[in-house]
Scaffold this active site. Structure first.
Site, PDB file in Angstrom:
ATOM      1  N   ASP A  16       0.504  -1.128  -0.148  1.00  0.00           N
ATOM      2  CA  ASP A  16       0.082   0.240   0.021  1.00  0.00           C
ATOM      3  C   ASP A  16       1.076   1.425   0.133  1.00  0.00           C
ATOM      4  OD1 ASP A  16      -2.203  -1.498   0.073  1.00  0.00           O
ATOM      5  OD2 ASP A  16      -1.915  -1.872   2.392  1.00  0.00           O
ATOM      6  N   LYS A  37       0.448  -8.322  -2.716  1.00  0.00           N
ATOM      7  CA  LYS A  37      -1.009  -8.056  -2.793  1.00  0.00           C
ATOM      8  C   LYS A  37      -1.177  -6.010  -3.439  1.00  0.00           C
ATOM      9  CE  LYS A  37      -4.153  -6.430   1.156  1.00  0.00           C
ATOM     10  NZ  LYS A  37      -4.504  -5.644   0.582  1.00  0.00           N
ATOM     11  N   ASP A  64      -6.442  -6.456  -4.905  1.00  0.00           N
ATOM     12  CA  ASP A  64      -7.198  -6.297  -4.215  1.00  0.00           C
ATOM     13  C   ASP A  64      -8.164  -5.212  -3.962  1.00  0.00           C
ATOM     14  OD1 ASP A  64      -9.172  -6.914  -1.422  1.00  0.00           O
ATOM     15  OD2 ASP A  64      -7.529  -5.867   0.052  1.00  0.00           O
ATOM     16  N   LEU A  65      -8.916  -5.864  -5.238  1.00  0.00           N
ATOM     17  CA  LEU A  65      -9.719  -4.190  -5.343  1.00  0.00           C
ATOM     18  C   LEU A  65     -11.166  -3.789  -4.848  1.00  0.00           C
ATOM     19  CD1 LEU A  65      -8.559  -3.614  -9.316  1.00  0.00           C
ATOM     20  CD2 LEU A  65      -7.276  -2.458  -6.882  1.00  0.00           C
ATOM     21  N   LYS A  66     -11.725  -5.182  -4.299  1.00  0.00           N
ATOM     22  CA  LYS A  66     -12.356  -4.984  -3.189  1.00  0.00           C
ATOM     23  C   LYS A  66     -14.260  -4.643  -3.814  1.00  0.00           C
ATOM     24  CE  LYS A  66     -10.653  -4.283   1.012  1.00  0.00           C
ATOM     25  NZ  LYS A  66      -8.812  -4.433   1.064  1.00  0.00           N
ATOM     26  N   LEU A  67     -14.083  -5.261  -4.696  1.00  0.00           N
ATOM     27  CA  LEU A  67     -15.198  -5.358  -5.740  1.00  0.00           C
ATOM     28  C   LEU A  67     -16.751  -4.916  -5.921  1.00  0.00           C
ATOM     29  CD1 LEU A  67     -13.903  -7.543  -9.071  1.00  0.00           C
ATOM     30  CD2 LEU A  67     -13.324  -4.813  -8.662  1.00  0.00           C
ATOM     31  N   ASP A  69     -20.391  -3.908  -6.908  1.00  0.00           N
ATOM     32  CA  ASP A  69     -20.940  -2.932  -8.333  1.00  0.00           C
ATOM     33  C   ASP A  69     -22.309  -3.289  -8.164  1.00  0.00           C
ATOM     34  OD1 ASP A  69     -21.687  -0.361  -9.449  1.00  0.00           O
ATOM     35  OD2 ASP A  69     -19.712   0.132  -9.410  1.00  0.00           O
ATOM     36  N   ILE A  70     -22.753  -3.151  -9.117  1.00  0.00           N
ATOM     37  CA  ILE A  70     -24.035  -4.036 -10.092  1.00  0.00           C
ATOM     38  C   ILE A  70     -23.112  -4.675 -11.051  1.00  0.00           C
ATOM     39  CG2 ILE A  70     -25.811  -1.460 -10.662  1.00  0.00           C
ATOM     40  CD1 ILE A  70     -24.824  -1.516 -13.155  1.00  0.00           C
ATOM     41  N   PRO A  71     -24.168  -6.033 -11.024  1.00  0.00           N
ATOM     42  CA  PRO A  71     -24.179  -7.296 -11.429  1.00  0.00           C
ATOM     43  C   PRO A  71     -22.788  -6.779 -12.175  1.00  0.00           C
ATOM     44  CG  PRO A  71     -25.387  -7.575 -10.278  1.00  0.00           C
ATOM     45  CD  PRO A  71     -25.656  -6.047 -10.031  1.00  0.00           C
ATOM     46  N   THR A 125     -11.231  -6.571   8.120  1.00  0.00           N
ATOM     47  CA  THR A 125     -10.714  -6.283   9.724  1.00  0.00           C
ATOM     48  C   THR A 125     -11.222  -5.122  10.537  1.00  0.00           C
ATOM     49  OG1 THR A 125      -8.860  -6.677   8.422  1.00  0.00           O
ATOM     50  CG2 THR A 125      -9.802  -9.010   9.516  1.00  0.00           C
ATOM     51  N   ARG A 186      -1.083  -9.562  13.227  1.00  0.00           N
ATOM     52  CA  ARG A 186       0.221  -8.045  14.140  1.00  0.00           C
ATOM     53  C   ARG A 186       1.628  -9.206  13.946  1.00  0.00           C
ATOM     54  NH1 ARG A 186      -1.486  -5.301  10.511  1.00  0.00           N
ATOM     55  NH2 ARG A 186      -1.996  -3.109  11.225  1.00  0.00           N
ATOM     56  N   GLN A 195      -6.530  -1.886  12.315  1.00  0.00           N
ATOM     57  CA  GLN A 195      -7.004  -3.379  12.437  1.00  0.00           C
ATOM     58  C   GLN A 195      -8.210  -3.289  13.632  1.00  0.00           C
ATOM     59  OE1 GLN A 195      -7.364  -5.066  10.035  1.00  0.00           O
ATOM     60  NE2 GLN A 195      -5.893  -4.614   8.036  1.00  0.00           N
ATOM     61  N   GLY A 215       0.686  -5.993   5.802  1.00  0.00           N
ATOM     62  CA  GLY A 215       1.261  -4.734   5.251  1.00  0.00           C
ATOM     63  C   GLY A 215       2.575  -3.631   6.031  1.00  0.00           C
ATOM     64  N   ARG A 216       1.575  -3.521   6.754  1.00  0.00           N
ATOM     65  CA  ARG A 216       2.507  -2.136   7.433  1.00  0.00           C
ATOM     66  C   ARG A 216       3.478  -2.895   8.774  1.00  0.00           C
ATOM     67  NH1 ARG A 216      -2.797   1.310   9.249  1.00  0.00           N
ATOM     68  NH2 ARG A 216      -3.336  -0.945   8.319  1.00  0.00           N
TER      69      ARG A 216
HETATM   70  O1  C5P Z   1      -1.524  -2.827   6.969  1.00  0.00           O
HETATM   71  P1  C5P Z   1      -1.728  -3.793   7.256  1.00  0.00           P
HETATM   72  O2  C5P Z   1      -0.847  -5.386   7.536  1.00  0.00           O
HETATM   73  O3  C5P Z   1      -2.819  -3.802   8.319  1.00  0.00           O
HETATM   74  O4  C5P Z   1      -2.103  -4.692   6.393  1.00  0.00           O
HETATM   75  C1  C5P Z   1      -3.533  -5.242   5.647  1.00  0.00           C
HETATM   76  C2  C5P Z   1      -3.976  -5.217   3.942  1.00  0.00           C
HETATM   77  O5  C5P Z   1      -5.072  -6.187   4.338  1.00  0.00           O
HETATM   78  C3  C5P Z   1      -4.633  -3.274   4.024  1.00  0.00           C
HETATM   79  O6  C5P Z   1      -4.009  -3.681   2.453  1.00  0.00           O
HETATM   80  C4  C5P Z   1      -5.762  -3.919   3.706  1.00  0.00           C
HETATM   81  O7  C5P Z   1      -6.160  -3.881   2.602  1.00  0.00           O
HETATM   82  C5  C5P Z   1      -6.020  -5.107   3.413  1.00  0.00           C
HETATM   83  N1  C5P Z   1      -7.042  -5.769   3.404  1.00  0.00           N
HETATM   84  C6  C5P Z   1      -7.896  -5.652   5.355  1.00  0.00           C
HETATM   85  N2  C5P Z   1      -9.309  -6.336   5.185  1.00  0.00           N
HETATM   86  C7  C5P Z   1      -9.704  -7.445   5.088  1.00  0.00           C
HETATM   87  C8  C5P Z   1      -9.517  -6.724   3.597  1.00  0.00           C
HETATM   88  C9  C5P Z   1      -7.750  -6.953   2.887  1.00  0.00           C
HETATM   89  O8  C5P Z   1      -7.091  -4.661   5.891  1.00  0.00           O
HETATM   90  N3  C5P Z   1     -11.144  -7.328   5.216  1.00  0.00           N
END
Ligand code: C5P
Length: 239
Positions: A16, A37, A64-67, A69-71, A125, A186, A195, A215-216
């Site tokens: 990210d 990702k 991970d674009l988390k779609l 919208d309409i079908p 999450t 974490r 989170q 991620g972080r």
């Molecule tokens: O930095 P961190 O470890 O919190 O990143 C978590 C990643 O997971 C982010 O890119 C976020 O978009 C993704 N994500 C999430 N919860 C979800 C689906 C995806 O945190 N339910």
């Protein structure tokens, strides 16, 4: 006990950030990292070329674009996302049966030998019971996650995104072959940021996660390679 290779293969690194930073960290993790990702932050800057760049470096890509919208639109988006070369594509289970089915059709229309897998998000999450109530969902988190998981799988999704808090229940419900991906991971003592439903990498895997999105804790570490290796070690030691 898991091998270093197996532990590393369970980690999907959330990039990210900018393209420059993403490719810099990927280079630092060469020979270690297997999965990357690409979420909205990176994709909205770079488009499908970032997927190609990561694939060229030998990585598998979760787009991970988390779609949601309409079908008709989601069918087209899933087709385009699969065409980019992504291995996993996310969409919201909340979009419902018809939306998920159209995404399945969109991916299938490419007739790929190894088609992209559609992964349905149950409840983010970053949400907790209070957040659910604030948007009018009054059932418990566990019930809501389970309800959406069943709907998504029945509609053709290939896997699910859930938090480490619900993964044990979904594993019991869906069996050993289900693809269950957990963000909200974490290492002990790490900053949770936004989170809310979290666990350590080894806890999430022990409860039944197939893969972890992190991620972080790696991207914001002073030394991402050291942070990655420490997580791999924690997973191996606990397995
Ligand atoms: O930095 P961190 O470890 O919190 O990143 C978590 C990643 O997971 C982010 O890119 C976020 O978009 C993704 N994500 C999430 N919860 C979800 C689906 C995806 O945190 N339910």
């Amino acid at each position: 006990m898991l091998s270093t290779y197996e532990a590393a293969d369970a980690i999907i690194l959330a990039l990210d950030c900018t393209r420059e930073r993403a490719l810099e960290v990927v280079a630092e993790l060469e020979g270690r990292l297997a999965w990357a990702k690409v979420g909205m932050t990176l994709y909205y800057q770079e488009g499908p070329s970032i997927v190609a760049a990561l694939k060229e470096r030998g990585l598998k890509v979760f787009l991970d674009l988390k779609l949601f919208d309409i079908p008709f639109q989601v069918g087209g988006a899933a087709w385009a996302a699969a065409k980019s070369g992504a291995d996993l594509i996310s969409l919201h289970a909340l979009g419902g049966r018809e939306m998920i089915s159209k995404a399945v059709e969109g991916v299938a229309s490419l007739e790929a030998e190894d088609p992209a897998k559609l992964i349905a998000i149950t409840v983010l999450t970053s949400m907790n019971h209070e957040t659910l109530s604030s948007i009018g969902i009054t059932s418990t988190m566990a019930h809501e996650v389970e309800r959406l998981a069943k709907l998504a799988i029945a509609s053709g999704a290939n896997g699910l995104v859930c938090s480490p808090e619900e993964v044990g229940r979904l594993r019991a419900l869906l069996g050993p072959d289900a693809l269950l991906i957990c963000p909200g991971v974490r290492p002990a003592g790490a900053d949770k940021g936004d989170q809310k439903r979290t666990a350590t990498p080894s806890e999430a895997l022990a409860r039944g996660a197939s893969k972890l999105v992190i991620g972080r804790p790696i991207m914001a570490a002073p030394d991402p390679r050291e942070a990655f290796d420490a997580i791999v070690k924690e997973i191996c030691d606990a397995s």
